[in-house]
Scaffold this motif. Structure first.
Motif, PDB file in Angstrom:
ATOM      1  N   HIS A 139      -1.570  -4.032   6.876  1.00  0.00           N
ATOM      2  CA  HIS A 139      -1.266  -2.705   6.328  1.00  0.00           C
ATOM      3  C   HIS A 139      -2.553  -1.975   5.943  1.00  0.00           C
ATOM      4  CE1 HIS A 139       0.270   0.468   3.759  1.00  0.00           C
ATOM      5  NE2 HIS A 139      -0.516   0.012   2.803  1.00  0.00           N
ATOM      6  N   ARG A 180      -3.827   1.643   7.278  1.00  0.00           N
ATOM      7  CA  ARG A 180      -4.027   2.716   6.297  1.00  0.00           C
ATOM      8  C   ARG A 180      -5.462   3.248   6.367  1.00  0.00           C
ATOM      9  NH1 ARG A 180      -5.898   2.684   1.302  1.00  0.00           N
ATOM     10  NH2 ARG A 180      -5.225   4.299  -0.112  1.00  0.00           N
ATOM     11  N   LYS A 213       3.804   3.211   4.566  1.00  0.00           N
ATOM     12  CA  LYS A 213       4.184   2.560   3.313  1.00  0.00           C
ATOM     13  C   LYS A 213       5.618   2.037   3.390  1.00  0.00           C
ATOM     14  CE  LYS A 213       3.702   3.000  -1.643  1.00  0.00           C
ATOM     15  NZ  LYS A 213       3.160   3.818  -2.719  1.00  0.00           N
ATOM     16  N   TYR A 265       5.569  -1.048   5.412  1.00  0.00           N
ATOM     17  CA  TYR A 265       4.876  -2.061   4.615  1.00  0.00           C
ATOM     18  C   TYR A 265       5.858  -2.716   3.637  1.00  0.00           C
ATOM     19  CZ  TYR A 265       1.309  -3.603   1.144  1.00  0.00           C
ATOM     20  OH  TYR A 265       0.515  -4.295   0.275  1.00  0.00           O
TER      21      TYR A 265
END
Length: 156
Positions: A63, A67, A107, A110
């Motif tokens: 993640h 990001r 997100k 995630y």
């Protein structure tokens, strides 16, 4: 004379690139220290078992890489953006919204991935710990800057 100028130019470029290399090394070293602090902070906050840790960190790291790529795109864009027309402003706003949606979608994915490796309670603790870590890091940086300014004033 041209040879002297050429040599002098070469020396200046060499010093400049050496300085940049040193700056990059310092930046990388600082990033690694912050990352290590964050890992410790999160590990303490979540109280991960050995088994959970084995499953959690690969998800977390994957993640984080995604990001970072999204945010690097924003940073590159912001460095070269110069808004002088309505069309450029509109493009900037559209791109900002696209990046925000990409971060939100990331997100959400995630959280779904985390639910397969840790409990909802630990996910909530993680989200809270990330905010606390960021806040503590910013406070630490502010204190350091205040200290540096005070030392400068004391020397003057």
């Amino acid at each position: 004379m041209k040879l002297h100028i050429l040599i002098l130019t070469f020396i200046c470029i060499s010093f400049a690139s050496f300085g940049q290399s040193k700056d990059k090394d310092k930046k990388k070293e600082k990033e690694e220290r912050i990352e290590a602090m964050q890992i410790g902070f999160i590990t303490d906050a979540l109280e991960l078992t050995v088994e959970e840790s084995k499953s959690f960190w690969p998800v977390y790291n994957a993640h984080d890489i995604k990001r970072t790529k999204i945010l690097e795109g924003r940073t590159k864009r912001d460095k070269k953006v110069e808004i002088t027309s309505e069309a450029e402003a509109s493009n900037f706003i559209d791109e900002e919204m696209r990046i925000s949606r990409a971060l939100l979608d990331l997100k959400a994915d995630y959280i779904v991935d985390l639910k397969t490796v840790i409990s909802d309670v630990k996910i909530a603790k993680l989200l809270h710990a990330q905010k606390r870590f960021k806040k503590e890091l910013l406070n630490k940086m502010k204190r350091r800057q205040k200290g540096e300014r005070k030392r400068k004033q004391d020397r003057q």
